[in-house]
Design a protein around this motif. Structure first.
Motif, PDB file in Angstrom:
ATOM      1  N   GLY A  44       0.782  -1.233   0.000  1.00  0.00           N
ATOM      2  CA  GLY A  44       0.000   0.000   0.000  1.00  0.00           C
ATOM      3  C   GLY A  44       0.808   1.275   0.000  1.00  0.00           C
ATOM      4  O   GLY A  44       0.244   2.371   0.030  1.00  0.00           O
ATOM      5  N   VAL A  45       2.146   1.146  -0.065  1.00  0.00           N
ATOM      6  CA  VAL A  45       3.017   2.321  -0.025  1.00  0.00           C
ATOM      7  C   VAL A  45       3.573   2.598  -1.428  1.00  0.00           C
ATOM      8  O   VAL A  45       4.066   1.691  -2.098  1.00  0.00           O
ATOM      9  CB  VAL A  45       4.177   2.114   0.962  1.00  0.00           C
ATOM     10  CG1 VAL A  45       5.163   3.284   0.900  1.00  0.00           C
ATOM     11  CG2 VAL A  45       3.637   1.925   2.375  1.00  0.00           C
ATOM     12  N   ALA A  46       3.473   3.846  -1.876  1.00  0.00           N
ATOM     13  CA  ALA A  46       4.063   4.249  -3.153  1.00  0.00           C
ATOM     14  C   ALA A  46       5.577   4.401  -2.997  1.00  0.00           C
ATOM     15  O   ALA A  46       6.078   4.690  -1.907  1.00  0.00           O
ATOM     16  CB  ALA A  46       3.444   5.555  -3.639  1.00  0.00           C
ATOM     17  N   TYR A  47       6.310   4.219  -4.094  1.00  0.00           N
ATOM     18  CA  TYR A  47       7.770   4.330  -4.068  1.00  0.00           C
ATOM     19  C   TYR A  47       8.194   4.993  -5.377  1.00  0.00           C
ATOM     20  O   TYR A  47       8.283   4.330  -6.404  1.00  0.00           O
ATOM     21  CB  TYR A  47       8.412   2.946  -3.939  1.00  0.00           C
ATOM     22  CG  TYR A  47       9.890   2.952  -3.608  1.00  0.00           C
ATOM     23  CD1 TYR A  47      10.833   3.487  -4.490  1.00  0.00           C
ATOM     24  CD2 TYR A  47      10.352   2.391  -2.420  1.00  0.00           C
ATOM     25  CE1 TYR A  47      12.184   3.476  -4.201  1.00  0.00           C
ATOM     26  CE2 TYR A  47      11.707   2.371  -2.115  1.00  0.00           C
ATOM     27  CZ  TYR A  47      12.621   2.917  -3.009  1.00  0.00           C
ATOM     28  OH  TYR A  47      13.956   2.893  -2.716  1.00  0.00           O
ATOM     29  N   PRO A  48       8.430   6.298  -5.365  1.00  0.00           N
ATOM     30  CA  PRO A  48       8.813   6.983  -6.601  1.00  0.00           C
ATOM     31  C   PRO A  48      10.059   6.359  -7.231  1.00  0.00           C
ATOM     32  O   PRO A  48      11.047   6.090  -6.532  1.00  0.00           O
ATOM     33  CB  PRO A  48       9.096   8.418  -6.137  1.00  0.00           C
ATOM     34  CG  PRO A  48       8.313   8.567  -4.871  1.00  0.00           C
ATOM     35  CD  PRO A  48       8.338   7.222  -4.227  1.00  0.00           C
ATOM     36  N   GLY A  49       9.998   6.085  -8.520  1.00  0.00           N
ATOM     37  CA  GLY A  49      11.140   5.516  -9.230  1.00  0.00           C
ATOM     38  C   GLY A  49      11.300   4.022  -9.079  1.00  0.00           C
ATOM     39  O   GLY A  49      12.314   3.457  -9.502  1.00  0.00           O
ATOM     40  N   PHE A  50      10.306   3.340  -8.499  1.00  0.00           N
ATOM     41  CA  PHE A  50      10.468   1.902  -8.282  1.00  0.00           C
ATOM     42  C   PHE A  50      10.563   1.123  -9.588  1.00  0.00           C
ATOM     43  O   PHE A  50      11.091   0.012  -9.617  1.00  0.00           O
ATOM     44  CB  PHE A  50       9.322   1.352  -7.430  1.00  0.00           C
ATOM     45  CG  PHE A  50       9.539  -0.067  -6.970  1.00  0.00           C
ATOM     46  CD1 PHE A  50      10.478  -0.356  -5.986  1.00  0.00           C
ATOM     47  CD2 PHE A  50       8.840  -1.118  -7.542  1.00  0.00           C
ATOM     48  CE1 PHE A  50      10.707  -1.664  -5.575  1.00  0.00           C
ATOM     49  CE2 PHE A  50       9.053  -2.432  -7.129  1.00  0.00           C
ATOM     50  CZ  PHE A  50       9.989  -2.698  -6.144  1.00  0.00           C
ATOM     51  N   GLU A  51      10.085   1.711 -10.694  1.00  0.00           N
ATOM     52  CA  GLU A  51      10.177   1.009 -11.976  1.00  0.00           C
ATOM     53  C   GLU A  51      11.641   0.783 -12.393  1.00  0.00           C
ATOM     54  O   GLU A  51      11.934  -0.099 -13.197  1.00  0.00           O
ATOM     55  CB  GLU A  51       9.436   1.787 -13.079  1.00  0.00           C
ATOM     56  CG  GLU A  51      10.040   3.138 -13.439  1.00  0.00           C
ATOM     57  CD  GLU A  51       9.597   4.252 -12.499  1.00  0.00           C
ATOM     58  OE1 GLU A  51      10.000   5.416 -12.750  1.00  0.00           O
ATOM     59  OE2 GLU A  51       8.831   3.976 -11.544  1.00  0.00           O
ATOM     60  N   ARG A  52      12.561   1.556 -11.836  1.00  0.00           N
ATOM     61  CA  ARG A  52      13.979   1.357 -12.123  1.00  0.00           C
ATOM     62  C   ARG A  52      14.587   0.252 -11.256  1.00  0.00           C
ATOM     63  O   ARG A  52      15.698  -0.212 -11.539  1.00  0.00           O
ATOM     64  CB  ARG A  52      14.756   2.662 -11.907  1.00  0.00           C
ATOM     65  CG  ARG A  52      14.368   3.759 -12.890  1.00  0.00           C
ATOM     66  CD  ARG A  52      15.005   5.103 -12.544  1.00  0.00           C
ATOM     67  NE  ARG A  52      16.449   5.028 -12.417  1.00  0.00           N
ATOM     68  CZ  ARG A  52      17.300   4.945 -13.437  1.00  0.00           C
ATOM     69  NH1 ARG A  52      16.829   4.910 -14.682  1.00  0.00           N
ATOM     70  NH2 ARG A  52      18.600   4.911 -13.229  1.00  0.00           N
ATOM     71  N   ILE A  53      13.883  -0.136 -10.212  1.00  0.00           N
ATOM     72  CA  ILE A  53      14.346  -1.204  -9.321  1.00  0.00           C
ATOM     73  C   ILE A  53      13.619  -2.503  -9.663  1.00  0.00           C
ATOM     74  O   ILE A  53      14.220  -3.500 -10.021  1.00  0.00           O
ATOM     75  CB  ILE A  53      14.119  -0.822  -7.847  1.00  0.00           C
ATOM     76  CG1 ILE A  53      14.831   0.492  -7.519  1.00  0.00           C
ATOM     77  CG2 ILE A  53      14.571  -1.951  -6.926  1.00  0.00           C
ATOM     78  CD1 ILE A  53      14.507   1.050  -6.152  1.00  0.00           C
ATOM     79  N   GLY A  54      12.308  -2.475  -9.555  1.00  0.00           N
ATOM     80  CA  GLY A  54      11.484  -3.586  -9.999  1.00  0.00           C
ATOM     81  C   GLY A  54      11.602  -4.835  -9.148  1.00  0.00           C
ATOM     82  O   GLY A  54      12.002  -4.808  -7.977  1.00  0.00           O
TER      83      GLY A  54
END
Length: 562
Positions: A44-54
């Motif tokens: 339930g927590v957003a994480y800006p830029g997580f698409e670069r980590i995945g």
């Protein structure tokens, strides 16, 4: 990335993890606490830029190629070895395999690396000293005697004469009765890094690229599991580059080989999975982990967005790692065990697919049996005792590691842009990155930047800003001198004697005809691998094959620079 997108990614990962095979192992801490196979942002927590980590097993593969991490399969323990003659090295290989090694990695002596026979005047005093001497296919037979080449993956670290050595390897496998189409292993073949760092070339770049293109075509068609190219950053780093330079120059070389394959009309989805990589793992623990994570991300993005790959395996950057030979010291060499363990752990936490750990005495001589066993056991302690195989990318999400990963990636992208600028606007015979690499080699651009980085580091050492235990700090010791492995001159004498016997016993007319035919194919523009294989079958020597091509193509002389 918002919470819903992260949750959807976790669900995709979970489905792939559940469907994948896992090892039958205990995935708990030493105290018996169960651990999850991967960790990510809280639900339930957003994480800006997580698409670069995945997530592991998902583009951009920052966290690894497989959803299971090492729960599915641990890295391959592939110890690099070679010394003396083929029989001596064969005994070391059997020791490594018997002690739990998972694959072989061949070190060749300097004459072999330069495409010269053991009886060549330029080979005097060098036979068997930094690796194993290979003159003919019969040496390859002896090297792997009693070792099933159809059942063991073998890596061969050689670039200039890689293709004729590979042909001798195929002949040895044929003589074992192996189905060549099923062979699995890796040939280094990376000529770009020779001009950039290691200096073991034979010809100008263009003939070498011709041979590499032929090898890529042949393997894609005839031996699909075999990897004809291992793009090497190891030697670039050992020459003095920074981590970002190692990463950028290595991946740029890889992009150049992609362009070579495309220029041959090959399908990137077919040949790109046959490209593998070879990195250094140096002693700065977190920088190395970040480098490996950035490497996967960059490769996946460029293969998809620049070179048009669509298959998942074409986007995968698979890599072997060797701990940093340049970090080892002749002073207080037992400290090298600690350095190697730290470097090996960085490689594992960075997700390496296979690993070589250096021996403590390698600054002084080739490893003894005892030091080679310690190096092997270092990997086995990491694998069996530390719990590092339980969780995929356990440092993923660390503010420090993610920041370092982003920074190294950004530095690499800046270097890619500069390399492409070196190549000009075109037209490009092979591709824009290849043109830039060739111009950078010609102008000394790569060697100049590596030399500058090495100089800056050396200044820092001499000022004491950077420290090496036993060298410029903590120099007192009670340690005694090590017993080291010495290669007897008799090895060279015996190798030359055996080579003379083989030459006397073979069919000289068949050898001459096969080598002549190989040169005719070189002139015709056809694929040279079948003709070179016939020369190896006839027991043409490595020197005879390479000398015939030197006569046809000339030799490369590095321009003098001041």
């Amino acid at each position: 990335m918002n919470a819903d997108e992260i949750a959807a990614g976790r669900a995709r990962w979970q489905a792939r993890y559940d469907a994948a095979r896992k090892r039958d192992a205990d995935f708990t801490t030493l105290s018996g606490m169960p651990v999850d196979p991967v960790y990510g942002p809280p639900e339930g927590v957003a994480y800006p830029g997580f698409e670069r980590i995945g997530w592991p097993g998902e583009f951009p593969y920052t966290r690894g190629l497989y959803p299971t991490g090492y729960r599915g399969r641990t890295w391959t323990i592939r110890q690099f070895a070679g010394f003396g003659n083929a029989q001596q090295t064969n005994e070391r290989y059997k020791m490594i395999l018997g002690a739990g090694g998972g694959g072989l990695s061949v070190a060749f002596d300097m004459p072999t690396l330069m495409g010269r026979d053991s009886d060549d005047p330029q080979s005097l005093g060098e036979v068997g000293h930094c690796g194993v001497a290979i003159d003919t296919a019969a040496d390859m037979e002896a090297l792997f005697d009693g070792i099933d080449l159809a059942g063991v993956t073998t890596s061969m670290t050689i670039s200039g004469p890689a293709v004729p050595v590979f042909c001798m390897y195929l002949v040895a496998a044929e003589r074992q009765g192996a189905d060549l189409s099923t062979l699995d292993g890796t040939l280094q073949t990376d000529i770009f890094k020779e001009y950039i760092a290691q200096k073991e070339w034979l010809f100008d770049p263009e003939p070498h690229l011709r041979l590499i293109g032929d090898l890529m075509e042949y393997c894609a068609r005839e031996i699909p599991r075999y990897k004809p190219l291992s793009v090497s950053g190891y030697h670039i780093r050992e020459a003095g580059s920074t981590a970002a330079q190692e990463l950028a120059y290595t991946l740029a070389d890889g992009f150049g080989y992609v362009e070579l394959g495309l220029s041959r009309g090959l399908d990137v989805n077919v040949f790109a999975p046959g490209l593998s990589f070879f990195f250094d793992s140096h002693v700065d623990f977190f920088e190395e982990i970040a480098k490996f994570r950035a490497a996967r991300r960059i490769w996946a993005r460029w293969l998809r967005d620049v070179y048009g790959a669509t298959s998942e395996k074409a986007l995968w950057l698979r890599f072997h790692t060797q701990t940093a030979g340049v970090s080892l010291t002749a002073q207080q060499p037992v400290n090298n065990v600690v350095r190697t363990a730290v470097e090996a752990l960085a490689a594992v936490l960075g997700g390496t697919n296979s690993l070589h750990t250096n021996a403590l005495d390698e600054t002084l001589a080739l490893p003894t049996d005892e030091s080679a066993e310690i190096a092997l056991r270092t990997q086995q302690v990491l694998m069996e005792e530390t719990g590092v195989t339980n969780v995929a990318d356990p440092l993923g999400g660390s503010w420090y590691v993610e920041a370092l990963t982003d920074k190294i990636e950004a530095e690499a992208e800046e270097i890619f842009a500069r390399i492409r600028q070196l190549g000009g606007e075109g037209p490009h015979t092979i591709g824009p990155m290849t043109s830039g690499i060739l111009r950078g080699i010609e102008d000394g651009w790569f060697t100049g930047h590596i030399a500058e980085s090495a100089f800056v580091y050396q200044q820092a050492l001499e000022k004491g800003d950077k420290r090496i235990v036993g060298v410029n700090c903590h120099t007192g010791t009670i340690a005694k001198d090590l017993e080291i492995l010495r290669i007897s001159h008799e090895v060279e004498v015996e190798q030359r004697r055996v080579l003379a016997e083989r030459k006397a016993a073979r069919d000289d007319a068949a050898v001459r005809a096969a080598v002549t035919r190989m040169v005719e194919v070189a002139r015709s523009g056809g694929n040279m691998i079948p003709a070179m294989l016939d020369a190896a079958r006839a027991e043409a020597t490595l020197g005879e094959i390479c000398d015939a091509l030197r006569a046809e193509w000339g030799v490369y002389r590095e321009p003098a620079r001041f």
